[in-house]
Enzyme design. Structure first.
Site, PDB file in Angstrom:
ATOM      1  N   LYS A 206      80.085 -57.168  82.772  1.00 55.21           N
ATOM      2  CA  LYS A 206      80.141 -56.071  83.743  1.00 55.21           C
ATOM      3  C   LYS A 206      81.025 -56.511  84.894  1.00 55.21           C
ATOM      4  CE  LYS A 206      76.999 -53.366  86.699  1.00 55.21           C
ATOM      5  NZ  LYS A 206      77.440 -51.993  86.546  1.00 55.21           N
TER       6      LYS A 206
ATOM      7  N   SER B 178      68.983 -48.548  86.718  1.00 54.40           N
ATOM      8  CA  SER B 178      69.230 -49.944  87.128  1.00 54.40           C
ATOM      9  C   SER B 178      68.868 -50.108  88.593  1.00 54.40           C
ATOM     10  CB  SER B 178      70.711 -50.298  86.970  1.00 54.40           C
ATOM     11  OG  SER B 178      71.074 -50.266  85.618  1.00 54.40           O
TER      12      SER B 178
ATOM     13  N   ARG C  80      77.459 -47.638  75.657  1.00 57.01           N
ATOM     14  CA  ARG C  80      78.090 -47.923  76.956  1.00 57.01           C
ATOM     15  C   ARG C  80      79.575 -48.179  76.724  1.00 57.01           C
ATOM     16  NH1 ARG C  80      79.230 -52.364  80.239  1.00 57.01           N
ATOM     17  NH2 ARG C  80      78.852 -52.072  82.454  1.00 57.01           N
TER      18      ARG C  80
HETATM   19  N1  TZP Z   1      74.206 -54.514  83.998  1.00 58.99           N
HETATM   20  C1  TZP Z   1      73.827 -55.609  84.639  1.00 58.99           C
HETATM   21  S1  TZP Z   1      74.364 -57.006  83.865  1.00 58.99           S
HETATM   22  C2  TZP Z   1      75.116 -56.107  82.627  1.00 58.99           C
HETATM   23  C3  TZP Z   1      74.926 -54.757  82.868  1.00 58.99           C
HETATM   24  C4  TZP Z   1      75.416 -53.661  82.043  1.00 58.99           C
HETATM   25  C5  TZP Z   1      75.867 -56.719  81.508  1.00 58.99           C
HETATM   26  C6  TZP Z   1      75.008 -57.478  80.553  1.00 58.99           C
HETATM   27  O1  TZP Z   1      75.798 -58.028  79.532  1.00 58.99           O
HETATM   28  P1  TZP Z   1      75.529 -59.469  78.898  1.00 58.99           P
HETATM   29  O2  TZP Z   1      76.737 -59.744  78.039  1.00 58.99           O
HETATM   30  O3  TZP Z   1      74.275 -59.379  78.092  1.00 58.99           O
HETATM   31  O4  TZP Z   1      75.431 -60.442  80.051  1.00 58.99           O
END
Ligand code: TZP
Ligand code: MG
Length: 210
Positions: A140, A111, A40
């Site tokens: 995010k 998602s 990603r």
């Molecule tokens: N989609 C929903 S939350 C997220 C994504 C890509 C980020 C998750 O990252 P982290 O650091 O584990 O909270």
């Protein structure tokens, strides 16, 4: 799809690794025993052009070495070019039913945030869904508000056959709750990519989720 690949699903781009070498972070996580990896590479500091493709290939080669599925986030063209093991798309990306047609036989993750999105993902032929953010996340920029475990619990109850991974703010402290709510696994960026001891953190997480 073997739903066990969702157990400890590491997501990372070089922008998530601070000053650490992302390939080193990934290899440490693979040594620790992650069950799946999602490439990603997006947002500030993300690689571009040739560098992006070369770096993606390096990540893929590492995943191959450890026998771990390599999934590409958003970028279906990259996934096709690299013959990745799968693609993960959100609601603002290419439609899941189109990706399904473009990548037959590959893993397709979607998602979701609502029951309607779950139904659409199933109809599109998704192999698994990602539910979140469960907890607050800094990884995010356009994340929706944290939903807690209630939506996850509802979907797990309504669709027991559907492989589900929880995402968002998941750490060593709260991972157990996500598994107890019925998720097949946890998807994590920062708690792994920014850990001082990546391999040790992955091992601890594995003990929790297994
Ligand atoms: N989609 C929903 S939350 C997220 C994504 C890509 C980020 C998750 O990252 P982290 O650091 O584990 O909270
Ligand atoms: Mg996306």
């Amino acid at each position: 799809m073997n739903r066990n690949i969702l157990n400890l699903y590491f997501i990372m781009g070089s922008q998530n690794c601070g000053n650490a070498d992302p390939l080193h972070v990934l290899e440490s996580a693979l040594k620790g025993g992650i069950s799946c990896f999602q490439f990603r590479e997006k947002g500030e500091g993300a690689r571009q052009g040739e560098d992006y493709i070369k770096y993606a290939r390096s990540c893929q080669n590492l995943c191959k070495k450890y026998g771990v599925p390599f999934i590409v986030n958003d970028d279906v063209r990259l996934a096709e070019e690299l013959q990745a093991d799968g693609v993960h798309v959100g609601q603002d990306d290419e439609l899941a039913q189109h990706v399904r047609v473009r990548m037959p036989g590959k893993i397709l993750g979607v998602s979701v945030h609502t029951s309607e999105e779950v139904v659409s993902a199933i109809q599109a032929g998704a192999d698994y869904i990602g539910v979140g953010p469960i907890y607050e996340t800094k990884s995010k920029a356009d994340a929706k508000p944290a939903a807690g475990l209630s939506f996850l619990t509802k979907i797990v109850t309504e669709y027991p056959e559907l492989p589900i991974v929880g995402i968002g703010g998941i750490t060593i402290e709260n991972a157990k709750r996500v598994i107890e709510a019925g998720a097949d696994g946890v998807s994590i960026i920062s708690a792994i990519s920014q850990a001082e001891d990546v391999q040790g953190t992955v091992k601890q997480l594995l003990n929790i989720v297994k």
